[in-house]
Each structure stands twice: as C-alpha cells, then as structure tokens.
Design an enzyme around this catalytic site. Structure first.
Site, PDB file in Angstrom:
ATOM      1  N   ALA A  10       0.687  -1.432   0.068  1.00  0.00           N
ATOM      2  CA  ALA A  10      -0.057  -0.283  -0.083  1.00  0.00           C
ATOM      3  C   ALA A  10       0.851   1.107  -0.062  1.00  0.00           C
ATOM      4  CB  ALA A  10      -1.047   0.183   1.057  1.00  0.00           C
ATOM      5  N   ARG A  15      10.840   7.900  -0.503  1.00  0.00           N
ATOM      6  CA  ARG A  15      12.404   7.739  -0.969  1.00  0.00           C
ATOM      7  C   ARG A  15      12.538   7.682  -2.102  1.00  0.00           C
ATOM      8  NH1 ARG A  15      14.611   5.035   4.442  1.00  0.00           N
ATOM      9  NH2 ARG A  15      12.516   4.217   4.615  1.00  0.00           N
ATOM     10  N   GLY A  77       0.420   2.151   9.408  1.00  0.00           N
ATOM     11  CA  GLY A  77       1.608   1.097   9.937  1.00  0.00           C
ATOM     12  C   GLY A  77       1.196  -0.122   9.465  1.00  0.00           C
ATOM     13  N   THR A  78       2.208  -0.905   9.708  1.00  0.00           N
ATOM     14  CA  THR A  78       2.107  -2.637   9.179  1.00  0.00           C
ATOM     15  C   THR A  78       1.022  -3.491   9.888  1.00  0.00           C
ATOM     16  OG1 THR A  78       3.803  -2.891  10.921  1.00  0.00           O
ATOM     17  CG2 THR A  78       4.326  -2.839   8.447  1.00  0.00           C
ATOM     18  N   GLY A 139      16.024  -3.996  13.901  1.00  0.00           N
ATOM     19  CA  GLY A 139      15.542  -4.298  15.008  1.00  0.00           C
ATOM     20  C   GLY A 139      16.326  -5.684  15.278  1.00  0.00           C
ATOM     21  N   ALA A 379      22.934  -4.934 -52.092  1.00  0.00           N
ATOM     22  CA  ALA A 379      23.182  -3.882 -51.101  1.00  0.00           C
ATOM     23  C   ALA A 379      22.555  -2.434 -51.732  1.00  0.00           C
ATOM     24  CB  ALA A 379      24.650  -3.527 -51.303  1.00  0.00           C
ATOM     25  N   TYR A 386       5.920   3.665 -46.995  1.00  0.00           N
ATOM     26  CA  TYR A 386       5.378   4.745 -46.363  1.00  0.00           C
ATOM     27  C   TYR A 386       5.310   5.845 -47.393  1.00  0.00           C
ATOM     28  CZ  TYR A 386       3.814   8.084 -42.626  1.00  0.00           C
ATOM     29  OH  TYR A 386       3.415   9.088 -42.009  1.00  0.00           O
TER      30      TYR A 386
END
Length: 459
Positions: A10, A15, A77-78, A139, A379, A386
């Site tokens: 979400a 950043r 938040g998570t 953490g 060649a 077009y």
C-alpha cells in the site's frame, strides 16, 4: 493445515522520488511485487490477500485475477495494513504469511522453510530473521536460552549488549491465523510514530505465554527491503548474478557474466553461448547452441536453435533456427525471419516476414514486406512502404533477385523467379520469370570532359 498470505503493497515509497508505487519498480524485468508474489506461491496459499493503497489501480493491474485485494486508505502502520485483511481471513484455521511487497530477493525456498519451521515447532508466531554483519538500524531479535524469541528491540531502544546482537528482523512473519487477528484487536498507537505495528502482536503472544520462534535466512541478501533507488540498484545487482548462475547450471556458456544482463523470464537453451555486454529482456527465448555476440540487445523475441546474432538489436520478433543476423542489424517489432536466412550488416527489417535461405547482406531496408524463400537483396535495396500518410505492403515471391541500389515502391508484387536490375525503381508488379529494369538510359558524351574547367588539360 491451510496456508494464507498477506502481501503489504500500500505504501507510496516517498524515498523513491517517483510517481510510481514503490512495489511496481522493476528488478530484472518484473516489478518487485511480482517477485514477491511468485515466491509466496511456493507455500501454495489457499488465499492470498494484497493490501493496496497508493495508486491502488496500478498495483491491482499487475496481479489482476491472481489475488484478493483490500485497500488501506490511511497509512497507519504495518499492523493496520494487516487488519485490512480481516474480512477475508478472520476465523480461518491455518497459518498466515505476512510479507512486504518491496522484498524482491526473498526466495520461495526460504518461505517454504519458514512455514515448515513454524509448523514443526508448533509456534503461534515465527519471525523470519537474518544474520547481519552490520546490524545498525535494524530491530534485534532477543532470544531466551531455549532459542525462543523474547522480543524485538529497535536500534534506538537497545542496550549496549543488545546492540551487539547480529540477528535482525526482516519484516516477514508467519502467524497462527486465528490468533493473529485476535491479537491485532489489542494493539494500539502508543508509540512515537502513532502507528499500529505488527511487531506489537509478538509482545502480546509472549505475555500470554505463547511460543514465538524465529527462522534465520541462510543468505542475508534475501532480506533486502527496497526503500530508495540505491537499494533498488543493489537488488538488481544481486538478482542478475543469481539469474546468470541458474542459466550456467543449465548448460549455457557465459563469456563475461558480470557484464551480461538477463531478465528473469528469459529462457535459454543448453549449449548456447552468451558473450559480454549482451542484454536479453522481457520474455525472450534463445534456442540451444545459439551464439549471441558482444553488444546484442534482444527484447521479447524468440531466437531459434543454432542461430548467430552478431552485435544487433531484435525487438518483438521471431528468428528461426540457423539464421544469422548482423553485425549492426536491427530487427524491429512484428518481424519473422525463417530458417537459414541471413540479415547482414546495417540491414533493417520492420514488420516483415522473410523466407528460408533469403539473404539481405548489407545496407538494406525491408519494411511491411512478405518475402519468399531464396531471395537475394543487393546492397542498398529499399522497400518504400510509407507515402507520408499510409503504409503499403510489398510482396516478393520465391527465388527473386533484387539488384543493388534498387527501390521497390509499395504496393507492388515481384513474382517468383523474377529479377530486378541494379539501380531500378520499381512501381509496377513484376510477373513471374520476368526481368524488370526501371532506370534511365545511359548516355555517353564523347570528349565532353575536355571542356570542363577541372579537367587536367585545362589547369
């Protein structure tokens, strides 16, 4: 027991400095969200719920029809994001994986090992952890003597002793599904960020004396979460050697794998040879024993067996077995080159089909053309397709010879076995077995050069 999965997708990702939702930024050809979704598939979830928010419609397009979606209208938040899945998952028996959509390097094998560990240890919750050489900012996982998780301590709250812990929280978890949603009802926003944290349910389980464990990744790189362009580049740098290594294990030769760029959905046959500075993108397939030389760039194309592509660009086209292309050729979208044909240096093919054994050796443009077998282009040949407003088709039969420096103005057909003289401009159909000459008659002015001021006799 059933497995379920919640993918958190979400966030805006401020950043990243981008209007695109963070999880839709690509690594090795597909979005980070798709990488995560594919890895989650390894646990065979009975239900997968993807939590969307910022530009939800873009995120939903990527996984349309493959997952349930719930919307997190506010980024709180998570824990709050996981709450959004409650209407779909609450009350179901089994275990639920919670994973962020910005972790593209996690493998399905690691997630399957996490689930197995969780079940075998009869945990109410299991945290996916990793050993970091430099755990600063992460953490920390604090365990007891029985290896059970006591708590997750954030960097700013850790004691000097806890800061020495190298086991860190990756942000991926698996929970007993029923207990997860029961615990979520008891978390709050009493924290510095004023958000609901999924980690708070770990503390609730511990307070209730329930068993919380942790499974450690074998490879720390899998834990990478992408929050900015620097981390996106890091993920790309880790993913590409992983892709190349898998191809090498399957029998593909790489001359310089460090400078070879292959997207994750590319397929390459055994005994193929890939030189340095080759780029293969999208859903490209390369046949066995094919050689791709330095500098070749191929996108969403099919290359047959025993072909040789020399320093050329191919886009959204089909190249059959035994074909040689290049150097410096450009095969543009919608083209098909049949067996053993040759598209040489500085030849451009656009939206055309080229028959077997046909050769366009150099300096030729073939656009909107249907070309038969055993055709030879001299060649400087151009199919003029077009007129400034509309495009027209050129049809060239089998065994046709088009002389050098010819211009074939569509719509026109060159019949089987016909020949176009060098320097011709062709505006009308050429019957089979005919020779077409479309050029002015040569006139020689005898001795006329003597009258010109630059002639040696006049200087």
């Amino acid at each position: 027991m059933s497995n379920y999965a919640i993918i958190l997708a979400a966030g805006k990702g401020t950043r990243m400095k981008s209007d695109l939702p963070k999880v839709l930024h690509k690594v090795a050809g597909i979005s980070m969200l798709e990488h995560v979704f594919r890895s989650v598939g390894a646990i065979n979830p009975e239900k997968t719920v993807t939590v969307v928010g910022h530009k939800a419609e873009l995120v939903e397009q990527v996984l349309e029809g493959k997952t349930d979606f719930v919307t997190q209208t506010e980024q709180l938040g998570t824990g709050h994001a996981v709450m959004m899945a409650e209407p779909i998952l609450e009350g179901l028996s089994g275990q639920t994986l919670v994973i962020a959509g910005d972790t593209p390097l996690i493998t399905g094998e690691s997630l399957k090992n996490l689930v197995d560990f969780h079940i075998n240890h009869k945990n109410v919750a299991t945290i996916l952890t990793a050993e970091a050489d430099n755990p600063f900012g992460y953490g920390r996982i604090v365990r007891n003597d029985n290896a059970e998780v006591l708590r997750i301590v954030e960097q700013k709250d850790a004691t000097d002793f806890e800061k020495q812990i190298r086991e860190i929280n990756t942000g991926t978890y698996i929970f007993d599904n029923e207990r997860l949603f029961e615990a979520l009802k008891n978390i709050n926003t009493n924290n510095a960020q004023g958000e609901y944290y999924i980690t708070d349910v770990i503390g609730i389980f511990r307070e209730n004396g329930e068993k919380v464990g942790a499974y450690t990744l074998k490879d720390f790189d899998e834990s990478l979460g992408v929050n900015d362009r620097v981390a996106l580049s890091t993920a790309e740098g880790i993913m590409r050697p992983r892709i190349n290594r898998a191809h090498m294990i399957n029998g593909v030769t790489f001359i310089n794998p460090e400078n070879t760029y292959i997207d994750i959905d590319v397929k390459i046959g055994a005994e193929a040879v890939i030189e340095g500075n080759v780029t293969l993108k999208g859903t490209t397939t390369v046949g066995a024993e094919t050689i791709l030389t330095n500098g070749s760039y191929i996108v969403d194309s099919e290359i047959g067996e025993r072909a040789v592509i020399t320093n050329s660009m191919i886009e959204e086209s089909v190249i059959a077995s035994g074909v040689t292309v290049g150097p410096y050729a450009h095969i543009r979208p919608g083209s098909s080159i049949s067996k053993n044909a040759h598209i040489g240096n500085f030849v451009e093919v656009k939206g055309s089909s080229i028959g077997e054994n046909t050769k366009a050796g150099h300096l030729t443009y073939i656009g909107n053309a249907e070309v038969g077998d055993n055709v030879n282009f001299g060649a400087g040949t151009i199919t003029v397709n077009y007129d400034g407003q509309n495009k027209y088709k050129t049809v060239i039969g089998n065994n046709v010879f088009v002389g050098s420096n010819s211009t074939v103005i569509a719509p026109v057909t060159l019949g089987d076995n016909s020949l176009v003289g060098a320097g011709s401009t062709i505006t009308k159909d050429v019957p089979s077995d005919a020779i077409a000459l479309g050029r002015g008659r040569q006139v020689n002015k005898e001795q006329y050069a003597l009258k010109l001021p630059h002639h040696p006799q006049n200087k």
